[in-house]
Design an enzyme around this catalytic site. Structure first.
Site, PDB file in Angstrom:
ATOM      1  N   GLY A  31       0.819  -1.218   0.000  1.00  8.84           N
ATOM      2  CA  GLY A  31       0.000   0.000   0.000  1.00  8.84           C
ATOM      3  C   GLY A  31       0.844   1.255   0.000  1.00  8.84           C
ATOM      4  N   HIS A  34       2.426   4.805  -4.918  1.00  4.99           N
ATOM      5  CA  HIS A  34       2.893   5.956  -5.693  1.00  4.99           C
ATOM      6  C   HIS A  34       2.991   5.533  -7.157  1.00  4.99           C
ATOM      7  CE1 HIS A  34       6.671   3.830  -5.555  1.00  4.99           C
ATOM      8  NE2 HIS A  34       6.695   3.899  -4.235  1.00  4.99           N
ATOM      9  N   HIS A  37       4.352   2.088  -8.136  1.00  2.34           N
ATOM     10  CA  HIS A  37       3.437   0.943  -8.042  1.00  2.34           C
ATOM     11  C   HIS A  37       2.491   0.917  -9.248  1.00  2.34           C
ATOM     12  CE1 HIS A  37       4.241   1.620  -3.615  1.00  2.34           C
ATOM     13  NE2 HIS A  37       4.474   0.323  -3.713  1.00  2.34           N
ATOM     14  N   GLN A  61       8.249  -9.097   7.776  1.00  2.00           N
ATOM     15  CA  GLN A  61       9.451  -8.552   7.136  1.00  2.00           C
ATOM     16  C   GLN A  61       9.979  -7.306   7.839  1.00  2.00           C
ATOM     17  OE1 GLN A  61       7.112  -7.977   3.361  1.00  2.00           O
ATOM     18  NE2 GLN A  61       8.444  -6.227   3.088  1.00  2.00           N
ATOM     19  N   SER A 188       7.949   4.645  -0.813  1.00  2.00           N
ATOM     20  CA  SER A 188       7.083   5.061   0.299  1.00  2.00           C
ATOM     21  C   SER A 188       7.918   5.740   1.380  1.00  2.00           C
ATOM     22  CB  SER A 188       6.383   3.854   0.898  1.00  2.00           C
ATOM     23  OG  SER A 188       5.656   3.206  -0.103  1.00  2.00           O
TER      24      SER A 188
HETATM   25  O1  PAF Z   1       8.004  -4.680  -2.006  1.00  2.00           O
HETATM   26  C1  PAF Z   1       7.056  -4.736  -1.194  1.00  2.00           C
HETATM   27  O2  PAF Z   1       6.217  -3.855  -1.130  1.00  2.00           O
HETATM   28  C2  PAF Z   1       6.965  -5.919  -0.238  1.00  2.00           C
HETATM   29  O3  PAF Z   1       8.215  -6.340   0.169  1.00  2.00           O
HETATM   30  C3  PAF Z   1       6.138  -7.084  -0.806  1.00  2.00           C
HETATM   31  C4  PAF Z   1       6.787  -7.682  -2.040  1.00  2.00           C
HETATM   32  C5  PAF Z   1       4.736  -6.612  -1.159  1.00  2.00           C
HETATM   33  C6  PAF Z   1       6.025  -8.199   0.230  1.00  2.00           C
HETATM   34  O4  PAF Z   1       5.396  -7.757   1.384  1.00  2.00           O
END
Ligand code: PAF
Length: 286
Positions: A31, A34, A37, A61, A188
């Site tokens: 989410g 920008h 994406h 993560q 982000s």
């Molecule tokens: O790049 C990201 O935004 C994240 O690492 C992903 C690939 C959506 C995994 O949570």
């Protein structure tokens, strides 16, 4: 555009589409979307009949010292952008759905070696979290194609290796980094920078370009010459007000340390500006 909030709805929608002969491209995101994406969504649209985007801020993560709670969550704005970009469905799972037994009880996926270097060295467990969530999302969405930004170059390799190692029938695509007019890679994390830092941040791109020039123009006869270029670039970052984590020149294909005779290289940089950790990279073909 459909908003799918449960795995049941996702699977039902996917089945209907696939039974009607549609192919599916998938763009996983956290989410706070920008233009970078939206480029991924655009690319996904060129690959398949239907595009599914996921929005999920994955706790696995984030490190203990990384601010998961304050990660920007902007669902309404994200949905509007995705609708305008032509996504067919947005999947927004909850943590209860993704990790029902909690993070410590979760089976995980780890890609060896590469997960512990570069960003993995500074962010232990980060790539395990990425590989695990991406693998889970792949199993939920079961796409034909999945699209990721090259901005997260190491992440892209981790996902390619994971997909290959686990024989997942999904084609992985990397899309070029989207940049602001001064060269700063869209991220982000740029939202964490104050006005002065935002101006300073573009120096990463300037340093990458001068590193590229050094690689193209200098007579590189030994690995020490490559190391020297890396060190000079670190100095330039320091002079521009950054605290560098690394500047590393690697092979594009597998991110092994670059050596004499390698022609397809990538310059990878991670550096702090205040408390914000920025990463960027530039592919160089000698
Ligand atoms: O790049 C990201 O935004 C994240 O690492 C992903 C690939 C959506 C995994 O949570």
């Amino acid at each position: 555009m459909l908003h799918l909030e449960s795995l049941k709805d996702l699977r039902a929608t996917r089945s209907t589409w696939v039974n009607n002969g549609a192919s599916i491209a998938f763009v996983p995101t956290m989410g706070n979307l920008h233009q970078g994406h939206l480029r991924l969504v655009e690319h996904a649209r060129s690959l398949a009949d239907k595009v599914i985007v996921s929005i999920y801020v994955n706790p696995m993560q984030f490190g203990a010292n990384e601010d998961l709670d304050n990660y920007p969550r902007t669902l309404a704005a994200d949905m509007a952008k995705l609708k305008a970009a032509g996504a067919d469905a947005v999947f927004t799972p909850t943590t209860e759905m993704v990790y029902p037994r909690g993070l410590s009880e979760q089976t995980f996926v780890e890609v060896p070696h590469i997960s512990n270097e570069l960003c993995g060295a500074s962010r232990p467990g980060h790539f395990r979290g990425v590989a695990t969530i991406v693998c889970k999302l792949f199993n939920m969405v079961q796409p034909d194609h999945a699209v990721f930004g090259k901005k997260d170059y190491q992440q892209l390799l981790v996902i390619r290796l994971m997909t290959e190692d686990l024989s997942l029938p999904i084609q992985i695509h990397g899309v070029a980094t989207e940049r602001a007019s001064d060269g700063l890679a869209l991220s982000s994390r740029n939202g964490y920078l104050n006005e002065a830092q935002r101006l300073q941040a573009a120096q990463i791109y300037t340093v990458m370009r001068s590193t590229e020039q050094a690689l193209q123009q200098q007579n590189i006869a030994t690995v020490s010459d490559i190391k020297k270029i890396e060190q000079e670039s670190q100095q330039k970052l320091k002079a521009a007000g950054f605290t560098p984590d690394y500047v590393s020149i690697r092979r594009q294909q597998d991110l092994a340390l670059a050596t004499i005779g390698d022609n397809e290289l990538v310059i990878l940089i991670a550096a702090y500006l205040g408390k914000t950790r920025l990463i960027d990279n530039l592919e160089v073909n000698l």
